[in-house]
Design a protein around this motif. Sequence first.
Motif, PDB file in Angstrom:
ATOM      1  N   THR A   4     -69.655 -58.148  -6.945  1.00 12.58           N
ATOM      2  CA  THR A   4     -68.533 -57.219  -6.827  1.00 12.58           C
ATOM      3  C   THR A   4     -67.722 -57.634  -5.618  1.00 12.58           C
ATOM      4  O   THR A   4     -68.272 -57.950  -4.567  1.00 12.58           O
ATOM      5  CB  THR A   4     -69.045 -55.776  -6.677  1.00 12.58           C
ATOM      6  N   ASN A  45     -64.053 -56.657 -10.341  1.00 11.60           N
ATOM      7  CA  ASN A  45     -63.314 -55.582  -9.686  1.00 11.60           C
ATOM      8  C   ASN A  45     -63.560 -54.375 -10.577  1.00 11.60           C
ATOM      9  O   ASN A  45     -62.899 -54.213 -11.601  1.00 11.60           O
ATOM     10  CB  ASN A  45     -61.823 -55.930  -9.590  1.00 11.60           C
ATOM     11  N   GLY A  46     -64.549 -53.587 -10.213  1.00  8.50           N
ATOM     12  CA  GLY A  46     -65.002 -52.517 -11.106  1.00  8.50           C
ATOM     13  C   GLY A  46     -65.741 -53.160 -12.263  1.00  8.50           C
ATOM     14  O   GLY A  46     -66.651 -53.954 -12.070  1.00  8.50           O
TER      15      GLY A  46
END
Length: 137
Positions: A4, A45-46
């Motif tokens: 992440t 990203n998420g």
Amino acid sequence: MTETIDATTTAALLDIGDVAARTGLAPSALRFYEQRGLIEPAGRNGLRRTYQPEVLDRLSLIACARQAGFGIAEISRFLMAGPGDTELRQRMAAKADELDVMIARLTRMRAALRHGATCPRERLVDCPEFMAAVKEA
């Protein structure tokens, strides 16, 4: 393994949707290329994959190789090839020869079409120059 990425790093990264939009590839194609080891995500990203901007160059190379007729396995080898990979380099030379033949055929076909577009004969099939060019193509 993907990680992440924090918000300060994501500014330089491209979201999978951005890469898809810029390349014209579907996100599923990008995931397929990733599964085959042709591209690598920078992280997430998420829930969305992110990529370094350099992935666009890699995808251009992949697209060029696909248009030249190389398969995914060959492209994978192509991306990893070193100077000693003579078998792959011979395959590349053979593919270049195939493209030369195709280019020559397409050039003759283009000439036939250009002649046909300006031929004054009422019926193109009555034009010996056009018919000769078609047979040659």
